[in-house]
Design a protein around this motif. Sequence first.
Motif, PDB file in Angstrom:
ATOM      1  N   GLU A  12     106.969   5.609  48.510  1.00 59.54           N
ATOM      2  CA  GLU A  12     107.450   6.379  49.585  1.00 59.54           C
ATOM      3  C   GLU A  12     106.594   7.655  49.887  1.00 59.54           C
ATOM      4  N   THR A  13     106.017   8.304  48.632  1.00 64.96           N
ATOM      5  CA  THR A  13     104.866   9.483  48.904  1.00 64.96           C
ATOM      6  C   THR A  13     103.428   8.609  49.652  1.00 64.96           C
ATOM      7  N   LEU A  14     103.173   7.481  49.179  1.00 66.97           N
ATOM      8  CA  LEU A  14     101.983   7.049  49.814  1.00 66.97           C
ATOM      9  C   LEU A  14     102.152   6.566  51.292  1.00 66.97           C
ATOM     10  N   MET A  15     103.383   6.120  51.520  1.00 63.74           N
ATOM     11  CA  MET A  15     103.533   5.905  52.999  1.00 63.74           C
ATOM     12  C   MET A  15     103.544   7.197  53.949  1.00 63.74           C
ATOM     13  N   LEU A  16     104.132   8.427  53.127  1.00 58.56           N
ATOM     14  CA  LEU A  16     104.035   9.428  54.160  1.00 58.56           C
ATOM     15  C   LEU A  16     102.666   9.893  53.921  1.00 58.56           C
ATOM     16  N   TYR A  17     101.707   9.715  53.018  1.00 58.40           N
ATOM     17  CA  TYR A  17     100.436   9.894  53.309  1.00 58.40           C
ATOM     18  C   TYR A  17      99.831   9.307  54.580  1.00 58.40           C
ATOM     19  N   GLN A  18     100.158   8.021  54.585  1.00 60.70           N
ATOM     20  CA  GLN A  18      99.735   7.170  55.432  1.00 60.70           C
ATOM     21  C   GLN A  18     100.152   7.734  56.848  1.00 60.70           C
ATOM     22  N   GLN A  19     101.202   8.050  57.005  1.00 60.25           N
ATOM     23  CA  GLN A  19     101.826   8.586  58.391  1.00 60.25           C
ATOM     24  C   GLN A  19     101.116   9.889  58.654  1.00 60.25           C
ATOM     25  N   SER A  20     100.633  10.616  57.876  1.00 55.45           N
ATOM     26  CA  SER A  20      99.944  11.812  58.163  1.00 55.45           C
ATOM     27  C   SER A  20      98.450  11.589  58.594  1.00 55.45           C
ATOM     28  N   TRP A  21      97.838  10.572  57.901  1.00 55.85           N
ATOM     29  CA  TRP A  21      96.486  10.219  58.379  1.00 55.85           C
ATOM     30  C   TRP A  21      96.792   9.592  59.864  1.00 55.85           C
ATOM     31  N   GLU A  22      97.536   8.822  60.010  1.00 54.56           N
ATOM     32  CA  GLU A  22      97.583   8.221  61.235  1.00 54.56           C
ATOM     33  C   GLU A  22      98.084   9.208  62.370  1.00 54.56           C
ATOM     34  N   MET A  23      98.590  10.168  62.134  1.00 54.82           N
ATOM     35  CA  MET A  23      98.869  11.207  62.992  1.00 54.82           C
ATOM     36  C   MET A  23      97.643  12.024  63.418  1.00 54.82           C
ATOM     37  N   ALA A  24      96.660  12.187  62.426  1.00 56.77           N
ATOM     38  CA  ALA A  24      95.486  13.052  62.539  1.00 56.77           C
ATOM     39  C   ALA A  24      94.697  12.075  63.564  1.00 56.77           C
ATOM     40  N   TYR A  25      94.640  10.523  63.017  1.00 56.55           N
ATOM     41  CA  TYR A  25      93.707   9.681  63.738  1.00 56.55           C
ATOM     42  C   TYR A  25      94.373   9.644  65.337  1.00 56.55           C
ATOM     43  N   ARG A  26      95.384   9.572  65.639  1.00 50.87           N
ATOM     44  CA  ARG A  26      96.184   9.391  66.874  1.00 50.87           C
ATOM     45  C   ARG A  26      95.430  10.802  67.826  1.00 50.87           C
ATOM     46  N   GLU A  27      95.702  11.866  67.185  1.00 49.44           N
ATOM     47  CA  GLU A  27      95.125  12.968  68.025  1.00 49.44           C
ATOM     48  C   GLU A  27      93.849  12.849  68.699  1.00 49.44           C
ATOM     49  N   GLY A  72     105.071  20.038  64.607  1.00 52.06           N
ATOM     50  CA  GLY A  72     105.001  18.399  64.856  1.00 52.06           C
ATOM     51  C   GLY A  72     103.676  18.078  64.022  1.00 52.06           C
ATOM     52  N   LYS A  73     103.039  18.891  63.854  1.00 54.31           N
ATOM     53  CA  LYS A  73     101.633  18.669  62.994  1.00 54.31           C
ATOM     54  C   LYS A  73     102.001  18.711  61.225  1.00 54.31           C
ATOM     55  N   ILE A  74     103.011  19.426  60.975  1.00 53.85           N
ATOM     56  CA  ILE A  74     103.105  19.376  59.616  1.00 53.85           C
ATOM     57  C   ILE A  74     103.985  18.221  58.907  1.00 53.85           C
ATOM     58  N   THR A  75     103.565  17.583  57.850  1.00 49.63           N
ATOM     59  CA  THR A  75     104.346  16.773  57.088  1.00 49.63           C
ATOM     60  C   THR A  75     104.580  17.427  55.638  1.00 49.63           C
ATOM     61  N   VAL A  76     105.945  17.371  55.269  1.00 49.14           N
ATOM     62  CA  VAL A  76     105.917  17.817  53.834  1.00 49.14           C
ATOM     63  C   VAL A  76     106.241  16.821  53.034  1.00 49.14           C
ATOM     64  N   ILE A  77     105.215  16.805  51.870  1.00 53.75           N
ATOM     65  CA  ILE A  77     105.154  15.909  50.725  1.00 53.75           C
ATOM     66  C   ILE A  77     105.005  16.494  49.444  1.00 53.75           C
ATOM     67  N   PRO A  78     106.153  16.434  48.797  1.00 47.47           N
ATOM     68  CA  PRO A  78     106.107  17.150  47.447  1.00 47.47           C
ATOM     69  C   PRO A  78     104.892  16.235  46.626  1.00 47.47           C
ATOM     70  N   ILE A  79     104.242  16.951  45.840  1.00 43.97           N
ATOM     71  CA  ILE A  79     103.256  16.237  44.852  1.00 43.97           C
ATOM     72  C   ILE A  79     104.017  15.349  43.861  1.00 43.97           C
TER      73      ILE A  79
END
Length: 367
Positions: free
Chosen positions: A344-359, A155-162
């Motif tokens: 889409e890539t930038l939105m995925l980055y933002q989702q990962s940052w939000e996950m880290a923040y929520r934790e 659940g911690k891992i987000t896959v985002i191709p370069i």
Amino acid sequence: MKILSIGSDATAVRTDSALAERLRAYATHVERYDVLVPALTRVHADLAKNSAVYSGAGSTKLLQLYRMYKEAQRLMRMRRYDVVTVQDPYYLGVLAYLVARRFHAGLEVQVHGWERLCGARRLCARFVLRHAHAVRVVSMRIKRQLLGEFSVAEGKITVIPIYTEVRNKEKKERRREHDIPFVFLTVGRLVPVKRIDLQIEAMVEVVKKYPHTELWIAGEGRERRKLEARSKNQGVSDGVKFLGWVNDLEKVYKQADTLVLSSDYEGWGLVVIEAAAQGLPIMMTDVGCAGEVIVNEQSGLVISVGNVRALANAMLRLREDVALRETLAQGARNAIAKLPTRGETLMLYQQSWEMAYRETQGGSKRK
């Protein structure tokens, strides 16, 4: 949301660099996005109204690391970032962990690949990944390794191709003139992990059957002299061209017939995406984006790592089969067209940052 990114690429301080352009794009999705990198001298460069690059300056790597830590603390006191994101899980990862823990910020760890994963570096990676609130990886291959070898919670891992901003082009087969050689192209640092020595060895077999064939090597590195000597000793030096660093790779792609990647390891394989977008057929070892983007016999030829016989056979197949080259090139173009867009890539980055923040903040969100 405010982000402090800790990385090792000092080209961020050049405001006209490709990296600086990417950082400005990241900053459009958050309140603040600052970057901290090592450097020989102290630098501060504004990238946008809400983004700047800072450095930890020093004459040695150890001194740079210490000063990056001190500078990170200063920036945290001044800006109170919500998330610290770090571009590798090794020594910079430990630094990011210490800063995030001290200032109660979320910690996102990026894994683009494994560079010399042994000894102290492996211990650092295991420690940092265990304490990360979110982990961003560039491929499913790396995700599987994190799940199996490092026991990171899925659940911690987000896959985002370069993301690579490329124009998807259809490359027409060059008209085969008697004075135009067939060109295999490889692009990358001349270091042992790239295994360019195998390409030179495979060329011995290729030129026996097709003398009018060349291998172009675009890149520099500490292995260059060894590789030049190997090509001479193998008797193929006339057909192996060392191009050095190439500023205009698009021009080289247009002149080549096939891209070859023979690495022992890749996190993703950015050059594969670039070459496929230019219409080149791809042959590569089973690393990085192989299996996800480049599927054997569909969007490229995928061979086992370190197998020079398989490499030579694949090169011969592509050398002599025009229809195969066209089929694989089209398959690769179709595959990269399915990768996430820039937005889409930038939105995925933002989702990962939000996950880290929520934790660290009990589930609340901030923009």
